[in-house]
Design a protein around this motif. Structure first.
Motif, PDB file in Angstrom:
ATOM      1  N   GLY A   7       0.781  -1.225   0.000  1.00 45.78           N
ATOM      2  CA  GLY A   7       0.000   0.000   0.000  1.00 45.78           C
ATOM      3  C   GLY A   7       0.813   1.276   0.000  1.00 45.78           C
ATOM      4  N   ARG A   8       2.124   1.147   0.053  1.00 46.72           N
ATOM      5  CA  ARG A   8       2.980   2.345   0.079  1.00 46.72           C
ATOM      6  C   ARG A   8       3.553   2.621  -1.307  1.00 46.72           C
ATOM      7  N   SER A   9       3.528   3.890  -1.678  1.00 50.38           N
ATOM      8  CA  SER A   9       3.986   4.289  -3.000  1.00 50.38           C
ATOM      9  C   SER A   9       5.495   4.129  -3.136  1.00 50.38           C
ATOM     10  N   GLN A  10       5.904   3.496  -4.223  1.00 48.14           N
ATOM     11  CA  GLN A  10       7.320   3.349  -4.550  1.00 48.14           C
ATOM     12  C   GLN A  10       7.530   3.933  -5.948  1.00 48.14           C
ATOM     13  N   ALA A  11       7.998   5.156  -5.992  1.00 48.42           N
ATOM     14  CA  ALA A  11       8.164   5.823  -7.282  1.00 48.42           C
ATOM     15  C   ALA A  11       9.131   5.048  -8.167  1.00 48.42           C
ATOM     16  N   ILE A  12       8.765   4.882  -9.426  1.00 49.28           N
ATOM     17  CA  ILE A  12       9.635   4.224 -10.401  1.00 49.28           C
ATOM     18  C   ILE A  12      10.332   5.310 -11.207  1.00 49.28           C
ATOM     19  N   PRO A  13      11.656   5.397 -11.125  1.00 52.31           N
ATOM     20  CA  PRO A  13      12.353   6.514 -11.780  1.00 52.31           C
ATOM     21  C   PRO A  13      12.269   6.440 -13.299  1.00 52.31           C
ATOM     22  N   ILE A  14      12.253   7.612 -13.917  1.00 51.63           N
ATOM     23  CA  ILE A  14      12.252   7.670 -15.373  1.00 51.63           C
ATOM     24  C   ILE A  14      13.681   7.493 -15.873  1.00 51.63           C
ATOM     25  N   SER A  15      13.815   7.241 -17.166  1.00 56.42           N
ATOM     26  CA  SER A  15      15.125   6.837 -17.685  1.00 56.42           C
ATOM     27  C   SER A  15      15.952   7.980 -18.243  1.00 56.42           C
ATOM     28  N   ASN A  16      15.314   9.009 -18.822  1.00 52.67           N
ATOM     29  CA  ASN A  16      16.113   9.945 -19.605  1.00 52.67           C
ATOM     30  C   ASN A  16      15.432  11.316 -19.696  1.00 52.67           C
ATOM     31  N   ILE A  17      15.887  12.262 -18.892  1.00 49.52           N
ATOM     32  CA  ILE A  17      15.323  13.619 -18.920  1.00 49.52           C
ATOM     33  C   ILE A  17      15.558  14.299 -20.269  1.00 49.52           C
ATOM     34  N   PRO A  18      16.750  14.199 -20.884  1.00 49.71           N
ATOM     35  CA  PRO A  18      16.928  14.833 -22.195  1.00 49.71           C
ATOM     36  C   PRO A  18      15.952  14.332 -23.262  1.00 49.71           C
ATOM     37  N   PHE A  19      15.665  13.012 -23.283  1.00 46.46           N
ATOM     38  CA  PHE A  19      14.697  12.499 -24.244  1.00 46.46           C
ATOM     39  C   PHE A  19      13.300  13.040 -23.941  1.00 46.46           C
ATOM     40  N   LEU A  20      12.944  13.097 -22.665  1.00 45.87           N
ATOM     41  CA  LEU A  20      11.651  13.649 -22.277  1.00 45.87           C
ATOM     42  C   LEU A  20      11.536  15.101 -22.747  1.00 45.87           C
ATOM     43  N   ALA A  21      12.582  15.863 -22.515  1.00 46.62           N
ATOM     44  CA  ALA A  21      12.576  17.269 -22.925  1.00 46.62           C
ATOM     45  C   ALA A  21      12.508  17.404 -24.444  1.00 46.62           C
TER      46      ALA A  21
END
Length: 404
Positions: A194-208
């Protein structure tokens, strides 16, 4: 001379709309990079292949089924007849509006990322681009619009106004995604006891990069929605710019400089302004976009942490809820009281926006529930753990790393 001028005007309209189609087509690269940057490395190849495959299937089904449903025009005739006397304008209009229809599976893709089977989603995308979306498109923009729009005008004083698709495209896509995300359930490890475990994203430059590509292409999405050179509007262009900037700045403050929210804030602003981009004052557009960004920032946090919905890219709040806001906002900021051009009804905007929500949720639930019952919609645990790249495509995003 008159014949030459008429030919020049027709050619100008064809070129104008073709350039718009190419710009909106390029936005699909933005969808791809936005998803690739947000998912984990083991799902990057899948994101690229999904977007391109969905685009290709959408082209076929919209050409054969969807466009005839929407506008009563088919292309099963000799090529000479397709050209007609307007230099093939209807063909490039199909191309342009195809780019809108193909946004539907591209939007959904971001919500169901990292745990959905490949072919069932391709099939769902075909249904949406070929049937579900065109039916709604036909009653707002297309051949069947007289009935519903006439009802809105007779009842509320003005038809439902959605210049470039806040509701017809984005709201429909985002609300279609919600049943899919709910039926799939969260990714493995997203919540533990029941506790949130954030899953990190892979690539900020690609997102941008994805955000930038989408933002640039959006000026084709909005401005070229005039569909003729004579209808082009500088107001639409500047309103799109101010809404995007408002989205960035409001998200910058609200998220305390979070790069994911800032880059998606730009998109929230652009989604929100689509409907009323030809009506509102630029200052109004700034606030339409800014409020859209606030809806996304706080809506995404509420969706993830309170409702516990694992919508990977936040497509429900970003496209669904912000798209709904865009439709409603045109009935507020488009009025002369707020400096807009007027000729719009708040009640028509509210009713039309809510109609899209009901239609999309019902359609999405039926389609995805049937797919899940017949073929299964989610990868098994082993395939999900290994990642869609290896499980579905048998290759990772960085193949040389696997070479011994």
């Amino acid at each position: 001379m008159e014949a030459s001028l008429a030919a020049l005007q027709k050619g100008g309209d064809v070129l104008f709309l073709l350039l718009g189609a190419v710009m909106v087509f390029a936005m699909h690269a933005g969808f791809a990079f936005l998803e690739v940057g947000t998912v984990r490395r083991k799902n990057q190849v899948n994101a690229f292949v999904k977007i391109l495959s969905d685009w290709s299937v959408s082209t076929v089904v919209y050409f054969l089924i969807g466009y005839p449903i929407s506008y009563g025009v088919h292309f099963l005739m000799p090529a000479a007849d397709l050209m007609g006397n307007n230099q093939g304008y209807e063909l490039v209009r199909f191309f342009f509006l195809l780019c809108f229809a193909a946004c539907i599976p591209a939007i959904i893709s971001g919500g169901i990322a990292e745990r959905a089977k490949f072919w069932p989603q391709v099939f769902a995308g075909a249904i949406f681009a070929g049937i579900s979306y065109p039916i709604f498109e036909s009653i707002i923009w297309g051949q069947n619009s007289a009935g519903l729009q006439g009802f809105f005008e007779n009842t509320f004083g003005a038809p439902f106004h959605d210049f470039a698709g806040s509701v017809v495209v984005h709201s429909i896509g985002g609300w279609l995604a919600l049943p899919a995300v709910l039926i799939l359930g969260p990714r493995m490890g997203r919540w533990i006891r029941g506790r949130s475990q954030a899953i990190p994203i892979s690539n900020i430059p690609f997102l941008a990069l994805g955000s930038w590509i989408l933002a640039i292409g959006w000026f084709g999405f909005n401005v070229m929605s005039a569909q003729s050179l004579g209808g082009v509007s500088g107001l639409v262009a500047v309103n799109s710019l101010l809404a995007m900037v408002g989205g960035v700045l409001f998200a910058l403050v609200a998220s305390k400089n979070d790069p994911g929210f800032v880059h998606n804030g730009a998109l929230a602003g652009l989604i929100a302004i689509c409907a009323g981009s030809d009506l509102v004052h630029p200052i109004g557009a700034f606030f339409v976009g800014g409020i859209g960004a606030l809806i996304f920032v706080y809506g995404f946090q509420y969706e993830q942490e309170k409702l516990k919905i694992d919508d990977v890219l936040g497509v429900w709040p970003l496209h669904g809820v912000v798209g709904t806001w865009g439709g409603i906002s045109a009935g507020i900021f488009g009025t002369s009281a707020f400096g807009g051009i007027g000729g719009v009804s708040f009640m028509s905007q509210l009713a039309g926006s809510l109609l899209a929500v009901v239609y999309a949720v019902a359609t999405g639930f039926v389609v995805y529930k049937l797919i899940d019952m017949v073929a299964g919609f989610r990868l098994d645990e082993e395939r999900e753990f290994n990642g869609s790249d290896l499980s579905v495509h048998q290759i990772g995003a960085y193949p040389e790393e696997s070479v011994k």
